[in-house]
Structure formats: C-alpha cells, structure tokens
Design a protein around this motif. Sequence first.
Motif, PDB file in Angstrom:
ATOM      1  N   SER A 173       0.851  -1.192   0.000  1.00 53.61           N
ATOM      2  CA  SER A 173       0.000   0.000   0.000  1.00 53.61           C
ATOM      3  C   SER A 173       0.883   1.237   0.000  1.00 53.61           C
ATOM      4  O   SER A 173       1.606   1.492   0.966  1.00 53.61           O
ATOM      5  CB  SER A 173      -0.888   0.025   1.242  1.00 53.61           C
ATOM      6  N   GLY A 195       1.165  -1.760   4.212  1.00 57.46           N
ATOM      7  CA  GLY A 195       1.749  -0.429   4.014  1.00 57.46           C
ATOM      8  C   GLY A 195       2.970  -0.233   4.879  1.00 57.46           C
ATOM      9  O   GLY A 195       4.114  -0.329   4.412  1.00 57.46           O
ATOM     10  N   ALA A 196       2.743  -0.007   6.176  1.00 56.24           N
ATOM     11  CA  ALA A 196       3.853   0.275   7.099  1.00 56.24           C
ATOM     12  C   ALA A 196       4.876  -0.859   7.099  1.00 56.24           C
ATOM     13  O   ALA A 196       6.089  -0.606   7.139  1.00 56.24           O
ATOM     14  CB  ALA A 196       3.295   0.499   8.507  1.00 56.24           C
ATOM     15  N   LEU A 231       0.246   4.119   0.543  1.00 54.06           N
ATOM     16  CA  LEU A 231      -0.101   5.131   1.546  1.00 54.06           C
ATOM     17  C   LEU A 231       1.086   5.407   2.475  1.00 54.06           C
ATOM     18  O   LEU A 231       1.270   6.526   2.945  1.00 54.06           O
ATOM     19  CB  LEU A 231      -1.303   4.642   2.362  1.00 54.06           C
ATOM     20  N   HIS A 261      -1.270  -1.422  -4.295  1.00 50.69           N
ATOM     21  CA  HIS A 261      -2.520  -1.000  -3.655  1.00 50.69           C
ATOM     22  C   HIS A 261      -2.510   0.523  -3.475  1.00 50.69           C
ATOM     23  O   HIS A 261      -1.607   1.082  -2.864  1.00 50.69           O
ATOM     24  CB  HIS A 261      -2.632  -1.707  -2.306  1.00 50.69           C
ATOM     25  N   PRO A 311     -10.669   2.049   8.319  1.00 52.85           N
ATOM     26  CA  PRO A 311      -9.962   2.702   7.222  1.00 52.85           C
ATOM     27  C   PRO A 311      -9.660   4.168   7.535  1.00 52.85           C
ATOM     28  O   PRO A 311     -10.370   4.806   8.298  1.00 52.85           O
ATOM     29  CB  PRO A 311     -10.942   2.580   6.054  1.00 52.85           C
ATOM     30  N   GLY A 312      -8.604   4.664   6.926  1.00 52.19           N
ATOM     31  CA  GLY A 312      -8.283   6.079   7.073  1.00 52.19           C
ATOM     32  C   GLY A 312      -6.817   6.360   7.301  1.00 52.19           C
ATOM     33  O   GLY A 312      -6.325   7.411   6.906  1.00 52.19           O
ATOM     34  N   PHE A 313      -6.111   5.431   7.915  1.00 55.18           N
ATOM     35  CA  PHE A 313      -4.706   5.679   8.259  1.00 55.18           C
ATOM     36  C   PHE A 313      -3.875   4.413   8.098  1.00 55.18           C
ATOM     37  O   PHE A 313      -4.384   3.314   8.320  1.00 55.18           O
ATOM     38  CB  PHE A 313      -4.587   6.148   9.719  1.00 55.18           C
ATOM     39  N   GLY A 314      -2.597   4.616   7.785  1.00 52.52           N
ATOM     40  CA  GLY A 314      -1.674   3.491   7.764  1.00 52.52           C
ATOM     41  C   GLY A 314      -1.119   3.274   9.169  1.00 52.52           C
ATOM     42  O   GLY A 314      -1.304   4.111  10.063  1.00 52.52           O
ATOM     43  N   GLY A 315      -0.453   2.155   9.367  1.00 55.12           N
ATOM     44  CA  GLY A 315       0.270   1.906  10.614  1.00 55.12           C
ATOM     45  C   GLY A 315      -0.575   1.632  11.843  1.00 55.12           C
ATOM     46  O   GLY A 315      -0.098   1.769  12.961  1.00 55.12           O
ATOM     47  N   ASP A 356      -4.552   3.710  -2.060  1.00 58.78           N
ATOM     48  CA  ASP A 356      -5.613   4.109  -1.135  1.00 58.78           C
ATOM     49  C   ASP A 356      -6.102   5.516  -1.454  1.00 58.78           C
ATOM     50  O   ASP A 356      -5.409   6.499  -1.186  1.00 58.78           O
ATOM     51  CB  ASP A 356      -5.092   4.061   0.309  1.00 58.78           C
ATOM     52  N   MET A 383     -11.844   4.860  -0.730  1.00 61.07           N
ATOM     53  CA  MET A 383     -12.471   5.151   0.567  1.00 61.07           C
ATOM     54  C   MET A 383     -13.105   6.527   0.443  1.00 61.07           C
ATOM     55  O   MET A 383     -12.634   7.518   1.000  1.00 61.07           O
ATOM     56  CB  MET A 383     -11.408   5.114   1.674  1.00 61.07           C
ATOM     57  N   ASP A 410      -6.783  -6.048   4.604  1.00 60.20           N
ATOM     58  CA  ASP A 410      -6.115  -4.741   4.588  1.00 60.20           C
ATOM     59  C   ASP A 410      -6.102  -4.111   5.979  1.00 60.20           C
ATOM     60  O   ASP A 410      -7.157  -3.827   6.545  1.00 60.20           O
ATOM     61  CB  ASP A 410      -6.899  -3.836   3.611  1.00 60.20           C
ATOM     62  N   GLY A 411      -4.892  -3.893   6.514  1.00 59.77           N
ATOM     63  CA  GLY A 411      -4.744  -3.167   7.780  1.00 59.77           C
ATOM     64  C   GLY A 411      -4.005  -3.960   8.838  1.00 59.77           C
ATOM     65  O   GLY A 411      -4.417  -5.057   9.208  1.00 59.77           O
ATOM     66  N   GLY A 412      -2.860  -3.409   9.272  1.00 56.94           N
ATOM     67  CA  GLY A 412      -2.106  -4.042  10.355  1.00 56.94           C
ATOM     68  C   GLY A 412      -1.445  -5.353   9.963  1.00 56.94           C
ATOM     69  O   GLY A 412      -1.140  -6.184  10.819  1.00 56.94           O
ATOM     70  N   HIS A 421      -8.264   1.254  -4.091  1.00 57.37           N
ATOM     71  CA  HIS A 421      -9.194   1.120  -2.962  1.00 57.37           C
ATOM     72  C   HIS A 421      -9.826   2.487  -2.699  1.00 57.37           C
ATOM     73  O   HIS A 421      -9.177   3.389  -2.165  1.00 57.37           O
ATOM     74  CB  HIS A 421      -8.373   0.623  -1.740  1.00 57.37           C
TER      75      HIS A 421
HETATM   76  C1  DX5 Z   1      -6.151   2.001   5.550  1.00 57.32           C
HETATM   77  C2  DX5 Z   1      -5.755   1.621   4.148  1.00 57.32           C
HETATM   78  C3  DX5 Z   1      -4.681   0.615   4.111  1.00 57.32           C
HETATM   79  C4  DX5 Z   1      -3.399   1.038   4.770  1.00 57.32           C
HETATM   80  C5  DX5 Z   1      -2.820  -0.155   5.416  1.00 57.32           C
HETATM   81  O1  DX5 Z   1      -7.222   2.848   5.517  1.00 57.32           O
HETATM   82  O2  DX5 Z   1      -6.858   1.113   3.416  1.00 57.32           O
HETATM   83  O3  DX5 Z   1      -4.445   0.130   2.790  1.00 57.32           O
HETATM   84  O4  DX5 Z   1      -2.459   1.603   3.909  1.00 57.32           O
HETATM   85  O5  DX5 Z   1      -1.716   0.253   6.123  1.00 57.32           O
HETATM   86  P1  DX5 Z   1      -0.953  -0.674   7.139  1.00 57.32           P
HETATM   87  O6  DX5 Z   1      -0.497  -1.894   6.403  1.00 57.32           O
HETATM   88  O7  DX5 Z   1       0.176   0.189   7.583  1.00 57.32           O
HETATM   89  O8  DX5 Z   1      -1.916  -1.005   8.255  1.00 57.32           O
END
Ligand code: DX5
Length: 225
Positions: free
Chosen positions: A14, A203-204, A16, A39, A147-151, A41, A74, A181-183, A72
């Motif tokens: 991702s 992502g992170a 992001l 991916h 959804p909304g933030f990475g990490g 975002d 959002m 998707d996420g964490g 994706h």
């Molecule tokens: C969150 C995004 C994800 C995000 C995942 O809203 O849809 O795609 O980038 O980030 P990580 O892998 O850091 O949780």
Amino acid sequence: MTAMTNTKIKIAPSILSADFARLGEQVAEATKAGADLIHVDVMDGHFVPQITFGELAVAAIRKYTTLPLDVHLMIESPEDQIAQFAKAGADIITVHIEPCPHIHRVIQLIKNTGVKAGISINPATSLSMIDEILPEVDLVLVMSVNPGFGGQTFIESTLDKIARLRAELDKRKLNIELEVDGGINVKTAPRVVKCGATALVAGAAIFNSGDSIDQAIKKLRQSLV
Ligand code: DX5
Ligand code: ZN
C-alpha cells in the motif's frame, strides 16, 4: 479453512506509507521486489478524514509498474469517480459497502468500464451486508483496521470474520480474491492466510519497517511459509 494453502498468496504494497515525494521510484522498487499488486488508497476527507490521491496520481504511477493497480476507494459517492480511475489505469476498483446503498449498480458500473470490481467492508460491518453482491464481484477486501490511516494495529476479531467469509465463498464455490487490509505484518500475515485470505495489503510493514522494500517483501513472504 486451509483450501488456499497451496495457492500463491498475493502481496499488495500500500503506497499510503510510501514516500509521496518519490512515489514512482518506490512503486518501481516494490515491483522489482516481487509484489503482485500495487494497492492505491484513495481517500476523500469525508468517508475517512484524510485526503490522498486522485486519478492524476494513479495515471502518474501507472508508468512506473506493469503490475495491476489495486485501487481502494475510501470515498463517498464512488459512482461519480469510477470512469476517471478506470481511464487513469486502475485494474481493480474496490468500493466500500458503507457509503453505497445501490451497490449493485456501482459494481455494474465498474465492470462496464472493463476493470475488475471489488467490495470492501469495515471491521464493524456485518458480512450479511455483502451477501447478495458476492456473486457479482472479483474481490472482497476485508478491512482489519478502521480505514483512514496506515500503521494501525490489526483488529483481532476480524480473523473470525475472514474465516466465516472463506467458508461462505467455498460453500458457494465463488472463486474470488479474499484480500485483507490493515495491520498486516510478519506476525499477522500467516494468521490471516490460515483463515483463508488470498491477498494481503501491507503499508507500514513494507515502506516503514526499517528494512529496504525488497527485504520487507521477502520477510513478509517468508512469514507465510
Ligand atoms: C487504511 C488503508 C490501508 C493502509 C494499510 O485505511 O486502506 O491500505 O495503507 O496500512 P498498514 O499496512 O500500515 O496497516
Ligand atoms: Zn487500502
């Protein structure tokens, strides 16, 4: 539950969490490192608080990879944006169920542009909300964070949801991608795959791990063996 063990699990970095000032370069690096999808975002500041990329950014990164762009959305009213993202080079367009009361129409709209259609579902949204649309989509994206933030930290209760979705897809013989998707990191990745995921967004863990992008993708893949 283990039906997909022998299938190659797809890894979708991702962007992001990438360096936005070096996006092309980082997408090319992830491609070279063996990613399966990129991916993207897209956030509108309404459905989720941040604003990220529009179709111009998608068109720009299109030139840096031959991999499918997994877009994706959002955003609210995604039906107004589908033609633009398809034209910009998206290969998969995924919309959320939550802002879409007329999801059947939106999915048809995506398919009519010639790209693959995905449906995404937030952690607190019941699987029953997407039950009727499952036969129409190419991919289901289960959010394992809000959804909304990475990490963010992986939400444990989504494991059971992924397993229930896998059982449902198998029961109905729906051979569609189950993306999570996420964490996602080396600890959570093998657990979600065990529950039946076939594609992992990260992502992170790929762009912010302290390792190179190449190393981070390798470690994620090794965690699945
Ligand atoms: C969150 C995004 C994800 C995000 C995942 O809203 O849809 O795609 O980038 O980030 P990580 O892998 O850091 O949780
Ligand atoms: Zn995403």
